[in-house]
Design a protein around this motif. Sequence first.
Motif, PDB file in Angstrom:
ATOM      1  N   MET A 183      -6.772  12.914  14.059  1.00 50.37           N
ATOM      2  CA  MET A 183      -6.616  13.665  12.805  1.00 50.37           C
ATOM      3  C   MET A 183      -5.204  14.194  12.642  1.00 50.37           C
ATOM      4  N   ARG A 184      -4.776  14.300  11.392  1.00 47.26           N
ATOM      5  CA  ARG A 184      -3.461  14.897  11.107  1.00 47.26           C
ATOM      6  C   ARG A 184      -3.605  16.383  10.809  1.00 47.26           C
ATOM      7  N   ASN A 185      -2.649  17.179  11.309  1.00 49.67           N
ATOM      8  CA  ASN A 185      -2.551  18.590  10.924  1.00 49.67           C
ATOM      9  C   ASN A 185      -1.419  18.744   9.938  1.00 49.67           C
TER      10      ASN A 185
ATOM     11  N   VAL B 221       2.301  -7.733  -1.874  1.00 48.69           N
ATOM     12  CA  VAL B 221       1.760  -6.588  -2.609  1.00 48.69           C
ATOM     13  C   VAL B 221       1.149  -5.567  -1.644  1.00 48.69           C
ATOM     14  N   MET B 222       1.010  -4.349  -2.137  1.00 49.56           N
ATOM     15  CA  MET B 222       0.361  -3.278  -1.367  1.00 49.56           C
ATOM     16  C   MET B 222      -0.533  -2.483  -2.303  1.00 49.56           C
ATOM     17  N   GLY B 223      -1.631  -1.978  -1.744  1.00 56.21           N
ATOM     18  CA  GLY B 223      -2.485  -1.111  -2.561  1.00 56.21           C
ATOM     19  C   GLY B 223      -3.387  -0.256  -1.693  1.00 56.21           C
ATOM     20  N   MET B 224      -3.862   0.815  -2.308  1.00 57.25           N
ATOM     21  CA  MET B 224      -4.785   1.741  -1.642  1.00 57.25           C
ATOM     22  C   MET B 224      -6.069   1.814  -2.447  1.00 57.25           C
ATOM     23  N   ALA B 225      -7.181   1.675  -1.751  1.00 55.22           N
ATOM     24  CA  ALA B 225      -8.469   1.790  -2.438  1.00 55.22           C
ATOM     25  C   ALA B 225      -8.809   3.265  -2.656  1.00 55.22           C
TER      26      ALA B 225
ATOM     27  N   ALA C 252       1.487   1.275  12.378  1.00 58.13           N
ATOM     28  CA  ALA C 252       0.946   2.546  12.869  1.00 58.13           C
ATOM     29  C   ALA C 252       1.516   3.669  12.003  1.00 58.13           C
ATOM     30  N   VAL C 253       0.653   4.348  11.275  1.00 55.18           N
ATOM     31  CA  VAL C 253       1.121   5.384  10.351  1.00 55.18           C
ATOM     32  C   VAL C 253       1.277   6.705  11.108  1.00 55.18           C
ATOM     33  N   SER C 254       2.547   7.044  11.334  1.00 57.86           N
ATOM     34  CA  SER C 254       2.868   8.161  12.227  1.00 57.86           C
ATOM     35  C   SER C 254       3.237   9.435  11.482  1.00 57.86           C
ATOM     36  N   LYS C 255       3.057   9.453  10.177  1.00 58.34           N
ATOM     37  CA  LYS C 255       3.394  10.655   9.387  1.00 58.34           C
ATOM     38  C   LYS C 255       2.718  11.889   9.977  1.00 58.34           C
ATOM     39  N   THR C 256       3.462  12.989   9.981  1.00 57.82           N
ATOM     40  CA  THR C 256       3.069  14.309  10.523  1.00 57.82           C
ATOM     41  C   THR C 256       3.064  14.376  12.056  1.00 57.82           C
TER      42      THR C 256
ATOM     43  N   VAL D 213      -2.390  -4.103   7.887  1.00 54.41           N
ATOM     44  CA  VAL D 213      -3.168  -2.870   7.753  1.00 54.41           C
ATOM     45  C   VAL D 213      -2.306  -1.685   8.179  1.00 54.41           C
ATOM     46  N   ARG D 214      -2.547  -0.558   7.545  1.00 53.57           N
ATOM     47  CA  ARG D 214      -1.753   0.648   7.807  1.00 53.57           C
ATOM     48  C   ARG D 214      -2.689   1.716   8.368  1.00 53.57           C
ATOM     49  N   LEU D 215      -2.641   1.902   9.686  1.00 53.86           N
ATOM     50  CA  LEU D 215      -3.612   2.793  10.321  1.00 53.86           C
ATOM     51  C   LEU D 215      -2.959   4.023  10.933  1.00 53.86           C
ATOM     52  N   GLY D 216      -3.447   5.193  10.520  1.00 54.84           N
ATOM     53  CA  GLY D 216      -2.965   6.454  11.059  1.00 54.84           C
ATOM     54  C   GLY D 216      -3.997   7.079  11.977  1.00 54.84           C
ATOM     55  N   SER D 217      -5.021   7.682  11.402  1.00 49.42           N
ATOM     56  CA  SER D 217      -5.977   8.454  12.207  1.00 49.42           C
ATOM     57  C   SER D 217      -6.739   7.600  13.219  1.00 49.42           C
ATOM     58  N   ALA D 218      -6.938   6.325  12.960  1.00 46.29           N
ATOM     59  CA  ALA D 218      -7.635   5.467  13.929  1.00 46.29           C
ATOM     60  C   ALA D 218      -6.824   5.340  15.230  1.00 46.29           C
TER      61      ALA D 218
ATOM     62  N   GLY E 281      -5.768  -1.680   3.515  1.00 47.45           N
ATOM     63  CA  GLY E 281      -6.631  -1.239   4.603  1.00 47.45           C
ATOM     64  C   GLY E 281      -6.021  -0.082   5.357  1.00 47.45           C
ATOM     65  N   MET E 282      -6.773   1.023   5.423  1.00 46.24           N
ATOM     66  CA  MET E 282      -6.408   2.213   6.180  1.00 46.24           C
ATOM     67  C   MET E 282      -7.530   2.453   7.200  1.00 46.24           C
ATOM     68  N   SER E 283      -7.463   3.561   7.925  1.00 47.47           N
ATOM     69  CA  SER E 283      -8.437   3.743   9.013  1.00 47.47           C
ATOM     70  C   SER E 283      -9.890   3.633   8.552  1.00 47.47           C
ATOM     71  N   GLY E 284     -10.182   4.135   7.361  1.00 46.64           N
ATOM     72  CA  GLY E 284     -11.570   4.163   6.909  1.00 46.64           C
ATOM     73  C   GLY E 284     -12.080   2.859   6.306  1.00 46.64           C
TER      74      GLY E 284
ATOM     75  N   GLU F  78       5.877   5.669   7.574  1.00 49.75           N
ATOM     76  CA  GLU F  78       6.095   7.065   7.181  1.00 49.75           C
ATOM     77  C   GLU F  78       6.108   7.135   5.658  1.00 49.75           C
ATOM     78  N   ASN F  79       5.679   8.277   5.130  1.00 49.51           N
ATOM     79  CA  ASN F  79       5.615   8.382   3.672  1.00 49.51           C
ATOM     80  C   ASN F  79       6.552   9.427   3.078  1.00 49.51           C
ATOM     81  N   LYS F  80       7.391  10.015   3.927  1.00 47.93           N
ATOM     82  CA  LYS F  80       8.395  10.954   3.410  1.00 47.93           C
ATOM     83  C   LYS F  80       9.760  10.578   3.972  1.00 47.93           C
TER      84      LYS F  80
ATOM     85  N   PHE G 208       8.438   2.104   5.134  1.00 49.18           N
ATOM     86  CA  PHE G 208       8.226   3.201   4.205  1.00 49.18           C
ATOM     87  C   PHE G 208       6.991   2.897   3.369  1.00 49.18           C
ATOM     88  N   ILE G 209       6.042   3.848   3.316  1.00 50.47           N
ATOM     89  CA  ILE G 209       4.744   3.585   2.667  1.00 50.47           C
ATOM     90  C   ILE G 209       4.372   4.607   1.593  1.00 50.47           C
ATOM     91  N   GLY G 210       5.310   5.509   1.253  1.00 48.87           N
ATOM     92  CA  GLY G 210       4.977   6.540   0.261  1.00 48.87           C
ATOM     93  C   GLY G 210       5.793   6.381  -1.007  1.00 48.87           C
TER      94      GLY G 210
HETATM   95  C1  LIG Z   1      -1.536   8.126   5.391  1.00 46.03           C
HETATM   96  C2  LIG Z   1      -1.501   6.730   4.886  1.00 46.03           C
HETATM   97  C3  LIG Z   1      -2.167   5.692   5.570  1.00 46.03           C
HETATM   98  C4  LIG Z   1      -2.990   5.891   6.825  1.00 46.03           C
HETATM   99  O1  LIG Z   1      -4.115   6.678   6.608  1.00 46.03           O
HETATM  100  P1  LIG Z   1      -5.284   6.790   7.712  1.00 46.03           P
HETATM  101  O2  LIG Z   1      -6.492   7.040   6.891  1.00 46.03           O
HETATM  102  O3  LIG Z   1      -4.922   7.901   8.603  1.00 46.03           O
HETATM  103  O4  LIG Z   1      -5.344   5.490   8.427  1.00 46.03           O
HETATM  104  C5  LIG Z   1      -2.059   4.412   5.047  1.00 46.03           C
HETATM  105  N1  LIG Z   1      -1.353   4.139   3.947  1.00 46.03           N
HETATM  106  C6  LIG Z   1      -0.702   5.097   3.251  1.00 46.03           C
HETATM  107  C7  LIG Z   1       0.067   4.724   2.051  1.00 46.03           C
HETATM  108  C8  LIG Z   1      -0.754   6.422   3.707  1.00 46.03           C
HETATM  109  O5  LIG Z   1      -0.105   7.369   3.010  1.00 46.03           O
END
Ligand SMILES: *Cc1c(COP(=O)(O)O)cnc(C)c1O
Length: 222
Positions: free
Chosen positions: A219-221, A150-154, A22-26, A210-215, A194-197, A45-47, A66-68
């Motif tokens: 939304m993040r402010n 491994v980890m990656g972002m599309a 669960a991506v709880s950043k912000t 999977v790393r899901l924040g907004s789902a 895999g992220m929310s989208g 968290e990414n910071k 840690f994901i950032g």
């Molecule tokens: C913010 C973040 C996510 C989650 O993003 P959402 O689109 O809110 O699910 C996943 N992975 C990384 C590395 C992020 O920085």
Amino acid sequence: MRIAENILRIKEEIPPHVKLTAVSKTHPVEIIEEAFRAGQVAFGENKAQEMIRKQTALPNDIAWHFIGHLQTNKVKQVVKFVHFIESVDSFKLLREINKRAENVNRQISCLLQFHIASEESKFGFDVDEASAMLEDIEYKEMQNIRIKGVMGMATFTENTKKIRKEFRDLYRIFTDLKNKYFACSSDFTEISMGMSGDYKIAIEEGSTMVRLGSAIFGMRNY
Ligand SMILES: *Cc1c(COP(=O)(O)O)cnc(C)c1O
């Protein structure tokens, strides 16, 4: 807030072998507590400063991922409690994690982050850099890190074909590294993608985390 509902729905929807971070950043600690009470244990968290602040305020049995991009001068504080560093993006960083983990007598689970997107800004290894590291004697002697996958972002795009192709690229990288460098080890099992989208596509393409924040949190402010 429908945090508990979101978590339960997502856990039902994803296959049992796929782990949820669960991506709880912000988001504030109260929100994390709510998710934790709903049974969610792994939070991303990414910071570094933000993660440290939240860790201090929240229950000790939360598993912090840690994901950032992690700066080497922040490693020392993070290594004391972190459960997983999913975003190791350089040999220099891995070296620092190993050294600081040794000082506190811990072994840190790590993922190697690969650059699979077409956007410029995302951090990560390319295959040649990662191979050079995994063949290096200095890496082989490291006792306080465990590379688990491994980890990656599309790319952030609506183009699902492109997203799918990038996840396939990461799956291929995972398989190649596993065969070449981890054939005799049972450690190298995770593909964090895999992220929310895009997590549904990621799971179809072999994601195990999977790393899901907004789902989950909305939304993040910033
Ligand atoms: C913010 C973040 C996510 C989650 O993003 P959402 O689109 O809110 O699910 C996943 N992975 C990384 C590395 C992020 O920085």
